[in-house]
Design a protein around this motif. Structure first.
Motif, mmCIF file in Angstrom:
data_model
loop_
_atom_site.group_PDB
_atom_site.id
_atom_site.type_symbol
_atom_site.label_atom_id
_atom_site.label_comp_id
_atom_site.label_asym_id
_atom_site.label_seq_id
_atom_site.Cartn_x
_atom_site.Cartn_y
_atom_site.Cartn_z
ATOM 1 N N ARG A 1 44.233 38.777 34.692
ATOM 2 C CA ARG A 1 45.376 39.344 35.399
ATOM 3 C C ARG A 1 46.470 39.806 34.432
ATOM 4 O O ARG A 1 47.151 40.796 34.682
ATOM 5 N N PHE B 1 42.110 34.187 43.906
ATOM 6 C CA PHE B 1 41.816 35.208 42.905
ATOM 7 C C PHE B 1 41.203 34.551 41.692
ATOM 8 O O PHE B 1 41.660 33.488 41.236
ATOM 9 N N GLU C 1 52.225 30.616 45.093
ATOM 10 C CA GLU C 1 51.085 30.965 44.245
ATOM 11 C C GLU C 1 50.905 29.871 43.205
ATOM 12 O O GLU C 1 51.860 29.482 42.523
ATOM 13 N N GLN D 1 44.556 33.154 50.335
ATOM 14 C CA GLN D 1 44.043 34.101 49.357
ATOM 15 C C GLN D 1 43.704 33.358 48.073
ATOM 16 O O GLN D 1 44.382 32.388 47.699
ATOM 17 N N ASP E 1 41.703 39.187 38.156
ATOM 18 C CA ASP E 1 42.371 40.145 39.037
ATOM 19 C C ASP E 1 41.537 40.488 40.264
ATOM 20 O O ASP E 1 41.870 41.402 41.013
ATOM 21 N N ALA E 2 40.419 39.770 40.504
ATOM 22 C CA ALA E 2 39.533 40.036 41.640
ATOM 23 C C ALA E 2 39.768 39.004 42.730
ATOM 24 O O ALA E 2 40.006 37.825 42.466
ATOM 25 N N SER E 3 39.712 39.471 43.968
ATOM 26 C CA SER E 3 39.924 38.598 45.109
ATOM 27 C C SER E 3 38.647 37.841 45.449
ATOM 28 O O SER E 3 37.542 38.387 45.339
ATOM 29 N N CYS E 4 38.810 36.586 45.863
ATOM 30 C CA CYS E 4 37.697 35.758 46.322
ATOM 31 C C CYS E 4 37.786 35.576 47.833
ATOM 32 O O CYS E 4 38.880 35.381 48.365
ATOM 33 N N THR F 1 43.490 31.396 40.895
ATOM 34 C CA THR F 1 44.806 31.378 41.537
ATOM 35 C C THR F 1 44.641 31.248 43.051
ATOM 36 O O THR F 1 43.824 31.969 43.653
#
Length: 1228
Positions: A550, A522, A573, A520, A525-528, A566
Motif C-alpha cells: 500500500r 486488505f 482501520e 473490509q 493494496d488488494a481487497s479481500c 489491514t
C-alpha cells in the motif's frame, strides 16, 4: 492636498506622570483571532474582531486600525452602499501572513461579497493598502499619513502655549476619524498620559448633494459650493452659497411594479430630495397620488410612500414618478413604474407534513410585483414564511393547528400589500407527520482508546427530521450499544500458498456492530472478501496473486517481503498482521513462447481453411436463396400492384362522393352507450342503453326528487372522493364493477364536465404518487384497474368525438371499407371464419380454393323493376350472397336500418319457375359424416343470372323435399356436422394421417406456409389506407384536440415534480392515456363510431393494424427473428417510420401553445350543453345509488371520519336520500 489642523493644549507639569516599568501583557477589547510576527523587526501584528493591532517587542500597542463593523450582507453585491439589506457586520480577521521579501503584511477578512471597508491606505505606523478581503501593509514611510512641522519646537512646563502642525497624506480618510495624540520620551520611549483627541472630517464625505450639505451640523462650517459642485469647508469656497438647492433628481424607484389596487410601499431614491420630511409636498406614481411616510425618510436621498391605483380602472398602467419639494421644485424619474396584478398559477410541491417546514415554490406571472416585505402567503389560513421573492416565490409552511389533518387540498393565498389578494385553489395538502419505527444497525464502535466508555454500554438513539425551522423529534431508547475494539494485534505472520488462500484473524466483538458486507479487509493494496464474520473470528479470502504494497516505501522493497493485513470497521482501520506469498516455480520464457505459439498457429491455419470452405458453400446457398427471393418479391410486387389497382378502381365509386352525410356516424348518445356500456354483462339490454327504470308509478315523483338531491350530493368533491375511495377499498368491488361505476359517473356528471375533470385530476395525482413512490411508474394507466383510469378513458372518448367526425373518421371508415372489400373479394370460409385475403395469419385460408367472380342481376320484390348488379363468388354460401346483395342494394342506408339476412329470402329464376336458395337443404352434398353448405356453384348459378330478394319469407305446405324455410334450414344445420370450403380433420382422418410418411407431412406443412405470401399482397394493397389513418391521428401539424394538449401538459408538469420519472416513463404515460386507451379501442371496434357490422374476418385484420399501432407507440425495440409472429414481421419495415411519427406527434404537441384551465373548461362546458340532455342521466344516478346502498355503512363511516364532510353535513344528506329512495322510515 495637505490638510492642516491646529491643536490647542494645556500642558501642566503637575498633571504629568511618567509610566513606570514596562508591562508584559496585551489586552484586547474584542476576541483575538490570530497573531503573526515580523521576522525582521520582531513586531507583532494581532488580528481581533473589528481591529488590527501593531505591538512592539514588549507587547506595547504601537498602532491599530479599525477593520469593522461595516455595512454588509450575504444578499449584497458590490457596491454595498446601494444595498438595502446591508447591516452592521463584524469583521473577523481570520488569517494573516508576513511577506518578508516584499515587506508587506497580508490580512484576510471575513465579510461577504461587499466592499470590506476602504480601498485607500490606512495608517498602521507605515502605509497600508486595503483590497477586497485583503489588507496589504507596505513599509514605505513617505506614503504614510503623518503630522509634521510642529511650531513651536520648545514647550515650557507650567505655561499654556498653542501648538500648530501640518498633516500629510490625510486625504485617504473618507469618513470622520477620532485621532488621539500620545507624547513619548524619545530617549526612554516612555509614554506620557494624554487626553489630546481631535476629529478629522471631510465635508464632501456623505454629503454628495446640496440638500445633504445644508443638513450638515453647523459646527462643521460646511457649505454647498456651486462653482465646485461639491460640499466643502466654508473658507475653501470662493463663491456665495446658493439660497436654494437644485431641482430634485430621482435615480431609482423600488419596486418598479405594483398591484392595480395599490396598498404597497414605494421607495424613491435620488438627490436633493429635501432637508426634512416636511419639504416633501407631493408625490405621484404613474399619475396616482401617494401618501408620504415620514418614518422612512432619509435626508435628500430616500423616502417612501404608500398608495396605488386603489380600485379605479386607470386607463394608463405605466408612468413616471414625480416629486414636488419645498419651493415648487419638481423632479421626474427616468425609470417607469408599472401597475399590474400578479397571477399565481401553480404550487410545488403539492403536499407536505402537518408539522410545517415544507418549502413550497409558487410560480406564475408577474409574481415579482411589489417588495418581499409586502407579500404575505398563507396555506389554508396557516402562515407561510416568505423565503425568496422574484419571478418565483418560495415560502416555508407553518404548523397546521387543526385537530385533524384535512383530506382535501387547501388553497394557497397571496396577499400583496393591503388591498390585493390572489389565490391558487386546491394547490396544497397537509399530510400526516413521519414516524420512526426502527433503525439498523443497533451497535457501533467507539474506537481504539475509548476509556471513557464501557463495553456494551446501552445508549439512546434520537433523530430529527428537519424541514426549515420545524423539527419533529422522536426517541428510541432500546437496544443501541457501543463496544470498544481492543487495541492489540489480532494475528501474526501467515504464509499463503496457491492451494490455501484463506485467512482467519481472531479477536472479539466483531459481529456486534458490523456485518460481513460492511467489514473490509486488505492484503497490501488488494481487497479481500469477508466470507464469514463471527464475534471472535473473521474468515477472509485472500487474492490469488500477490498484490502490491500500500505504501510507496514498501513498493521499493523486494516482492518477497510480507504485506500488511489491514482490517477496516467503519472509519476505523487496524494493521493486524502480515502475509507472505510463496514464490511459484517459474518456467523459462524460451520454453513457454514456442509451446504456446506453435499450437496456436496450427489452430489458426485449420480454422481459416474450414472458414473459407464454409463461406464459399454459404455464398452459393445465399445466391440461390437470393435468386428465389427476388423471384418471389417480383411476383408479390406484381400481384400487389394488380390487387391495389383493382381495389382503387372498385373503391373509387365509394370514396369519390364520400362525405360526412354518407359516412354512417352514430349520434352522440349511441356512441357513448357503446363505448361506455356495450362491454357490460347485460349488453344491449343494459338499463343505461334502454333507459328503462323499474319504478312504480306512485313513487316516480319522490324518486326523481331524491335522485336530484343525490346528484347535488355527487357535486360535493369531498363526498365523491370519499365515495370512490370507500368502494375501491372493498375486495368485492372488482375490475368489472369499477369500469361500470366509472361509466355511470361519467353520464351522471356529464352536465358538469369541468367538475368531472377536476375530480379526475385529483384522483390521478394520488394514483401518480402511489405508482411513483411504491410501484413501477411505467405501469400506470396501462389497464383500467381503478375508477380514475376508466374515467380518463371516458373523458378522452367524450372530448375526441367531434375530432372523429371532423378529421379521423373519414380515413378510418375508408380503411374499414377497404379491408372489408379486400376480404370479400376472395373466398371466405363461413364456418372456420378464415379468408384467402387477410392480414392475420391465424385467419388465413390455407387451401387453394377454386372460384370465379359472378355478376348477379338482383331484383328486389315489391320495390320496382330496377335491377341492381352485384358481384359475388360462386363459392359463396347463400347467406354470404345475401349479405353482399343487401350491402349493395341498401348501400345508402346505415346497417341498423337494413334488413337482416335471416329476414330475407333469395329466389333464383333460371326459367319459368323459381327456386328458393338456402345454405342447407335436402340437396346438400355429404362427405362421410360431414355436410357442405350450399353455394352458388352447388345450384349451378351462372354469370348474369337474375335473382329476386324478398323482404319476407312465405311458408307453404309442400312435399318434404321442397320445403325451403328457415326453421327447416336451421334444423338441418343442427343435425349433422357442417363445413363450407375446408373440411376439418375428424377422427377417421386422424387415423389415416398417422399412416402417412414424414415426407408427406413436411410437404403439407411447407405448402401451408407458402400461402403466407398472401399477407404481403393484402398488406401492400391496404398500405395507403393504413398510412392515411395513421397520419390523421398522429399529425400534430393539423388540428389537435385541446383535450390531448391539456392532458399531455398535465403529465409533463407532474413528471417535472418527481425526480425519478424519466422521459421514457412520460412517453409511456401518454401512450397509455391516448393511443392505447382510445385509438386502439376505436380501431378494433369501428361499430363504436359508425353504424356498421364488423365480421370476425374483418376484425382479425383490424386487430393486426391495431397491434402495429400499439408497437409504434412503444419505446421498446422489437428484435425480430424467424420465430417472431407473422403479424409483427408483416409491418417490420414500416414500424420505424410509425415510431418516428409518434415521437414527432408528442414533440409537436409539447411545443404547441398551452391550453389554459379556463379555455379547457369553456370547451367542456360547450360539450355538456350540447349533449347532456340526450343521455340517460336519471338512470345513471339510480344505478350509482345502488352502489351507495350496497356499501352504505362504509360510506357513512368514511364521511364521519372526515372533518370536511362533517362541516358540510354530508352524512345527514345521504341518510335523507336513502330514506326517500328506499321508502323506509329512519330516525331522521
Amino acid at each position: 492636498m495637505a490638510w492642516r489642523w491646529v491643536l490647542a493644549a494645556v500642558l501642566a507639569t503637575s498633571s504629568l506622570s511618567l509610566l513606570g516599568s514596562a508591562f508584559n501583557e496585551f489586552t484586547s477589547d474584542t476576541l483575538i483571532n490570530n497573531v503573526v510576527q515580523d521576522p525582521i523587526t520582531s513586531r507583532l501584528y494581532v488580528g481581533t474582531v473589528n481591529t488590527l493591532y501593531q505591538l512592539d517587542q514588549s507587547l506595547h500597542s504601537e498602532a491599530r486600525t479599525r477593520t469593522g463593523p461595516e455595512l454588509d450582507n450575504r444578499q449584497c453585491t458590490p457596491p454595498v452602499t446601494s444595498c438595502e439589506e446591508a447591516v452592521e457586520t463584524d469583521t473577523i480577521t481570520s488569517c494573516s501572513s508576513f511577506h518578508p521579501s516584499k515587506d508587506i503584511l497580508i490580512v484576510c477578512g471575513s465579510l461577504y461579497r461587499g466592499i470590506w471597508f476602504s480601498e485607500e491606505p490606512v495608517y498602521v505606523e507605515q502605509a497600508a493598502v486595503l483590497h477586497y478581503n485583503h489588507l496589504l501593509f507596505s513599509l514605505q514611510a513617505d506614503s504614510c499619513p503623518q503630522f509634521e512641522n510642529p511650531d513651536p519646537h520648545l514647550i515650557p512646563v507650567g505655561h499654556p502655549i498653542p501648538i500648530s502642525f501640518q498633516g500629510k497624506n490625510l486625504d485617504i480618510y473618507k469618513q470622520e476619524v477620532n485621532v488621539s495624540f500620545h507624547i513619548k520620551d524619545r530617549d526612554s520611549e516612555k509614554k506620557i498620559d494624554s487626553t489630546l483627541t481631535v476629529v478629522l472630517y471631510n465635508c464632501s464625505l456623505g454629503r454628495e448633494d446640496c440638500s445633504l450639505c445644508k443638513n450638515a451640523d453647523p459646527k462643521y462650517n460646511c457649505v454647498w459650493c456651486a462653482n465646485m459642485r461639491s460640499c466643502v469647508y466654508r473658507k475653501l469656497c470662493g463663491s456665495q452659497e446658493p439660497a436654494q438647492c437644485p431641482n430634485p433628481k430621482i435615480t431609482d424607484i423600488i419596486p418598479r411594479f405594483g398591484p392595480l389596487k395599490g396598498g404597497i410601499v414605494v421607495t424613491i431614491k435620488g438627490s436633493n430630495l429635501g432637508i426634512k420630511e416636511e419639504d416633501i409636498k407631493k408625490v405621484t406614481v404613474a399619475g396616482v397620488d401617494c401618501v408620504h411616510q415620514g418614518d422612512r425618510y432619509s435626508v435628500s436621498t430616500r423616502y417612501s410612500d404608500s398608495g396605488g391605483a386603489e380600485s379605479h380602472p386607470w386607463p394608463i398602467n405605466q408612468g413616471v414618478v414625480e416629486v414636488e419639494v419645498e419651493g415648487g421644485r419638481t423632479g421626474r424619474s427616468e425609470v417607469l413604474f408599472t401597475y399590474r396584478d400578479p397571477i399565481p398559477e401553480k404550487v410545488s410541491p403539492s403536499t407536505g407534513p402537518a408539522a410545517g417546514g415544507t418549502v413550497i415554490t409558487i410560480s406564475g406571472k408577474h409574481l415579482d410585483t411589489a417588495n418581499k416585505d409586502d407579500v404575505i402567503v398563507t396555506v389554508g389560513g396557516t402562515p407561510c414564511k416568505v423565503l425568496s421573492f422574484g419571478s418565483e416565490i418560495t415560502c416555508e409552511t407553518g404548523v397546521y393547528k387543526g385537530q385533524k389533518v384535512p383530506s382535501e387540498t387547501l388553497s394557497v393565498s397571496m396577499r400583496y400589500g393591503k388591498s390585493t389578494t390572489k389565490d391558487v385553489p386546491g394547490s396544497f395538502q397537509y399530510s400526516e407527520n413521519p414516524k420512526l419505527t426502527d433503525y439498523s444497525p443497533k451497535n457501533t464502535m467507539v474506537g481504539l482508546n475509548a476509556n471513557q466508555f464501557e463495553a456494551d454500554n446501552e445508549m439512546t438513539v434520537s433523530y430529527w427530521t428537519h424541514s426549515g425551522s420545524v423539527s419533529l423529534f422522536q426517541n428510541i431508547s432500546k437496544g443501541f450499544s457501543c463496544f470498544v475494539l481492543p487495541n492489540k494485534t489480532l494475528i501474526y505472520g501467515v504464509r499463503l500458498t496457491a492451494s490455501h488462500l484463506s485467512l482467519s484473524p481472531q479477536g472479539r466483538g466483531f459481529s456486534k456492530a458490523m456485518t460481513a458486507e460492511e467489514a473490509q479487509a486488505f492484503v497490501g493494496d488488494a481487497s479481500c472478501k469477508v466470507t464469514i464474520l463471527q464475534d471472535d473470528k473473521l474468515f477472509l479470502e485472500a487474492p490469488s496473486t500477490q498484490p502490491r504494497a500500500r505504501s510507496k516505501r514498501q513498493r521499493r522493497d523486494t516482492s518477497s517481503d510480507p504485506l500488511d493485513l489491514t482490517i477496516k470497521f467503519g472509519n476505523g482501520e487496524w494493521v493486524v498482521g502480515s502475509v507472505n506469498y510463496e514464490r511459484k516455480y517459474e518456467v523459462p520464457l524460451a520454453i513457454i513462447i514456442p509451446a504456446v505459439i506453435v499450437p496456436m498457429l496450427l489452430f489458426i491455419a485449420v480454422s481459416v481453411y474450414c472458414y473459407r470452405r464454409k463461406s464459399q458453400q454459404a455464398e452459393r446457398e445465399y445466391e440461390k436463396v437470393k435468386h428465389q427471393l427476388e423471384n418471389l418479391e417480383e411476383s408479390v410486387r406484381d400481384r400487389c400492384k394488380k390487387e391495389f389497382t383493382d381495389l382503387m378502381i372498385e373503391m373509387e365509386d365509394q370514396t369519390n362522393d364520400l362525405s360526412e352525410a354518407r359516412i354512417p356516424f352514430l349520434d352522440y348518445k349511441t356512441y357513448t352507450d357503446r363505448v361506455f356500456f356495450l362491454p357490460s354483462k347485460d349488453g344491449d339490454n343494459d338499463v343505461m342503453i334502454t333507459g328503462k327504470l323499474d319504478i312504480p308509478e306512485g313513487r316516480k315523483v319522490i324518486v326523481a326528487q331524491a335522485l336530484n338531491q343525490f346528484s347535488n350530493l355527487l357535486n360535493s368533491k369531498t363526498f365523491l372522493i370519499n365515495f370512490i375511495k370507500t368502494l375501491e377499498g372493498r375486495p368485492d368491488f372488482n375490475a368489472r364493477s369499477r369500469v361500470y361505476f366509472a361509466s355511470l359517473l361519467t353520464v351522471a356528471l356529464h352536465g358538469k364536465l369541468e367538475y368531472y375533470t377536476d375530480i379526475m385530476r385529483s384522483l390521478l395525482l394520488e394514483l401518480m404518487e402511489e405508482y411513483v413512490h411504491s410501484k413501477n411508474p411505467k405501469l400506470m394507466l396501462r389497464r383500467s384497474e381503478t375508477v380514475v383510469e376508466r374515467m380518463l378513458c371516458n373523458w378522452m372518448s367524450i372530448c375526441l368525438y367531434q375530432f372523429l367526425r371532423d378529421s379521423a373518421g373519414e380515413p378510418l371508415y375508408k380503411l374499414f371499407k377497404a379491408i372489408k372489400h379486400q376480404v370479400e373479394k376472395g373466398p371466405v370460409d363461413a364456418k372456420m371464419k378464415k379468408a384467402k385475403y387477410t392480414l392475420n395469419d391465424t385467419g388465413l385460408l390455407g387451401d387453394d380454393v377454386e372460384y370465379c367472380v359472378l355478376t348477379l342481376q338482383v331484383l328486389v320484390h315489391g320495390e320496382g323493376p330496377d335491377v341492381t348488379p352485384v358481384k359475388v363468388l360462386n363459392c359463396d354460401t347463400i347467406s354470404q350472397v345475401k349479405e353482399k346483395i343487401i350491402e349493395q342494394v341498401y348501400r345508402n342506408l346505415p346497417y341498423s336500418q337494413r334488413p337482416k339476412v335471416d329476414s330475407v329470402a333469395l329466389e333464383w329464376r333460371p326459367g319459368s319457375t323459381g327456386q328458393i336458395l338456402s345454405d342447407m337443404d335436402l340437396t346438400s352434398q355429404k362427405e362421410g359424416r360431414w355436410k357442405r353448405l350450399n353455394t352458388l356453384a352447388h345450384y349451378n348459378v351462372r354469370d348474369n343470372a337474375t335473382l329476386v330478394l324478398s323482404r319476407s319469407v312465405i311458408f307453404c305446405l309442400m312435399p318434404t323435399e321442397h320445403v325451403h324455410g328457415v326453421p327447416v334450414e336451421n334444423a338441418l344445420l343442427e343435425d349433422d356436422k357442417v363445413f363450407h370450403l375446408v373440411r376439418p380433420v375428424d377422427e377417421l382422418d386422424d387415423v389415416k394421417s398417422k399412416r402417412g410418411s414424414l415426407k408427406a407431412k413436411a410437404t403439407t406443412k411447407a405448402i401451408a406456409e407458402i400461402y403466407l405470401t398472401r399477407l404481403l399482397s393484402v398488406k401492400g394493397t391496404l398500405q395507403q389506407f393504413v398510412d392515411d389513418f395513421f397520419r390523421s391521428v398522429l399529425c400534430s401539424g393539423a388540428v389537435v384536440p385541446p383535450a390531448v394538449k391539456y392532458f399531455f401538459d398535465f403529465l409533463d408538469e407532474q413528471a417535472l415534480k418527481h425526480d425519478n420519472v424519466e422521459e421514457e416513463t412520460v412517453h409511456i404515460w401518454k401512450t397509455n392515456s391516448l393511443p392505447m386507451r382510445f385509438w386502439v379501442n376505436i380501431l378494433k371496434n369501428p361499430h363504436f363510431i359508425f353504424d356498421v357490422h364488423v365480421t370476425e374476418v374483418v376484425d382479425a385484420s383490424l386487430s393486426v393494424i391495431a397491434q402495429t399501432f400499439m408497437d409504434a407507440c412503444t419505446k421498446t425495440e422489437h428484435k425480430l427473428s424467424r420465430e417472431s409472429p407473422s403479424n409483427k414481421l408483416l409491418y417490420a419495415k414500416e414500424i420505424s417510420t410509425y415510431k418516428k411519427m409518434v415521437d414527432d406527434y408528442y414533440k409537436g404537441i409539447k411545443q404547441m401553445v398551452p391550453v389554459s384551465d379556463q379555455d379547457m373548461n369553456t370547451h367542456l362546458a360547450e360539450v355538456s350543453r350540447e349533449h347532456t340532455d340526450t343521455l340517460n342521466t336519471q338512470a345513471a344516478l339510480h344505478q350509482l345509488y345502488q352502489y351507495a346502498s350496497k356499501y352504505y355503512d362504509g360510506i357513512i363511516q368514511s364521511l364521519d371520519e372526515d372533518p370536511a364532510a362533517q362541516s358540510k353535513q354530508l352524512t345527514l344528506r345521504l341518510q335523507q336520500i336513502a330514506a326517500a329512495l328506499e321508502n323506509k322510515v329512519t330516525d331522521l
